[in-house]
Scaffold this active site. Sequence first.
Site, PDB file in Angstrom:
ATOM      1  N   SER A 552       0.798  -1.222   0.000  1.00 36.10           N
ATOM      2  CA  SER A 552       0.000   0.000   0.000  1.00 36.10           C
ATOM      3  C   SER A 552       0.837   1.281   0.000  1.00 36.10           C
ATOM      4  O   SER A 552       0.291   2.379  -0.026  1.00 36.10           O
ATOM      5  CB  SER A 552      -0.979   0.007   1.173  1.00 36.10           C
ATOM      6  OG  SER A 552      -0.282   0.066   2.368  1.00 36.10           O
ATOM      7  N   LYS A 595      -6.536   3.632   8.883  1.00 32.53           N
ATOM      8  CA  LYS A 595      -5.604   4.593   8.304  1.00 32.53           C
ATOM      9  C   LYS A 595      -6.126   6.015   8.456  1.00 32.53           C
ATOM     10  O   LYS A 595      -5.371   6.936   8.775  1.00 32.53           O
ATOM     11  CB  LYS A 595      -5.377   4.272   6.825  1.00 32.53           C
ATOM     12  CG  LYS A 595      -4.549   3.008   6.638  1.00 32.53           C
ATOM     13  CD  LYS A 595      -4.410   2.656   5.181  1.00 32.53           C
ATOM     14  CE  LYS A 595      -3.543   1.426   5.005  1.00 32.53           C
ATOM     15  NZ  LYS A 595      -3.458   0.975   3.630  1.00 32.53           N
TER      16      LYS A 595
END
Length: 632
Positions: A552, A595
Amino acid sequence: MSTLLHSRSRSRRDPGEFDDAGEEEMAGLSAKSDGPPMSKTRRDILHQQIRAIKDELGENDEDEDDVASLEKKMQEAGMPPNVWKHAQRELRRLRKMQPQQPGYGTSRTYLELLADLPWQIASEEHEIDLVAAKERLDSEHYGLSKVKKRIIEYLAVRKLKPDARGPVLCFVGPPGVGKTSLASSIAGALNRRFIRISLGGVKDEADIRGHRRTYIGSMPGRLIDGIKRVGVNNPVMLLDEIDKTGADVRGDPASALLEVLDPEQNKTFNDHYLNVPFDVSKVVFVATANRMQLMPAPLLDRMEVIELPGYTSEEKLRIAMLHLIPRVLEQHGITSEHIDIPEPTVELIIQRYTREAGVRNLSRHLAALARAAAVKVAEKDQSDRHTREMQTEVTQMIDHGGGGLIVEGAEVDMEVEAIGVQRQGSLPLAIKPEPLVVDEAVLEIVLGPPKFDGREAAERVATPGVAVGLVWTEVGGEVLFVESTAMLGKGDLHLTGQLGDVIKESAQIALTWVRARSAELKLPVAEAGSLMKERDIHIHFPAGAVPKDGPSAGVTLVTALVSLFAKRSVRADTAMTGEMTLRGLILPVGGIKDKILAAHRCGIRRVILPERNRKDLQEVPAPILMNMEVSG
Ligand code: ADP
């Protein structure tokens, strides 16, 4: 019995081993019945010698008593018939052994375990009171409404069908979000005892299933050990950090766990050390994990996953005010009369001293404040007591007209002060404690200077080549800075920061993509066509000591490189996440809620996500989203 032991000792040992005096004594002993009466001293000497001989042979009465009491304990343990037969065989072997003999100790420890295991002991099972269970969950945990609802459903099924073979509940989330305490609430609701077994770092199957007894230093596995410790055969057992078990050459702990959790097999769970089956089917298993991805697939298949992604600052504040502070004060033996931690201070602790998904550090900092208050209270208590003692002494002396007695050296002061107070008519006998009000200054004294000031991102991205990424680790979401720099070289890429293979490949892909698009991106190129001519690129992921992996960071890597080549800094208030393919497609990534919470904790107000992750924004609490600009 002493005669019996005595004759045994004579037959086993060579008579030559006794010294002469000893032999005489022995002869005297056997002649006791028909000879003249022995004097008391002689008898004492003989007793002493018998004791010494028995001690030497390890045949003293204590050992006999010990084995007898062990047998009694074993009889009371209520073992199933086949186990009892096995245990008796082992006990017979033990009886034939001398305590010094190798194997005596292990055999004994083994029998002790058999006797200690709760073969028949179980917590009494009451009908589950769902209303009480809900009240308990609500009173012990703030928020988490979805999780609580799921737990109540689970309890409802157990109420209707106590032997239901439903899946095992598995709480997945970063540390300190309440996984363990939810499991212990389930135990409370079921009226069962609670035991936690930590599986973190277990790589050896024998940790779960035990070592065979032929193995030196063998022990039962953690499961049987846990059952022995908890003392009942139907506890709620928390298998903590089940994702941290990993297979290696020493076997696969996950396969042993599968056997434990399988209702078809766990009636006769076979621990290698125990070597007889133990029924663990009445145990209620609950598991916790930090990350689902790391869990072996067959295990995951047996679990019902309940995710706990972490708290917002507002939620943390409420948890602290309603649960953590009262609990911490109680644990430290103080009350709100001794310490006052107002809401704004708790907010400060959350913002400046913690950066976590859960509330573990917050709770630790509150405990530090409570300790500081406890010291103050204890000191005050001592000085009060001292004053009181002084008062009593002085009063007594004055009453006895002995004022002159204390006018000596250092005690003069004492006298003067005490009499002075006496004259005013009241001594500070019971001083009402002044609470320690924790404000910013006290925070700095107790916890030290703030660890986070919200300016970190701005400072770190001040130079071109640095970008802010969002990653997902086992402690929840985290903000990660990607640093890149160029230097004279031969066109190589250097990567540091304990990177895994996937993240290294992402860096390669990012560099290739940027090189291939240098013209489109209007990057200043030293010589036509080559971005890398006579230069090396170094990419570093701080913190260098923490291992990192995953795809990611792709988008962040590209941004850092473009920023480096274009010599333009990126915005400090923007963080990003997303996997990138070689052709520049952006793929969705996991852990969006964690996140975004992490970005919010760090004061970042703009987040760039892959378009296909837009649907995940539903999970993010509305107050957080309102404060953020999220673009795809
Ligand atoms: P985990 O097992 O997820 O690492 P714990 O269950 O040990 O976390 O939780 C750490 C501490 O935080 C415990 O004292 C727990 O009671 C408290 N806690 C966590 N979440 C909540 C909540 N929602 N409400 C009240 N206390 C909480």
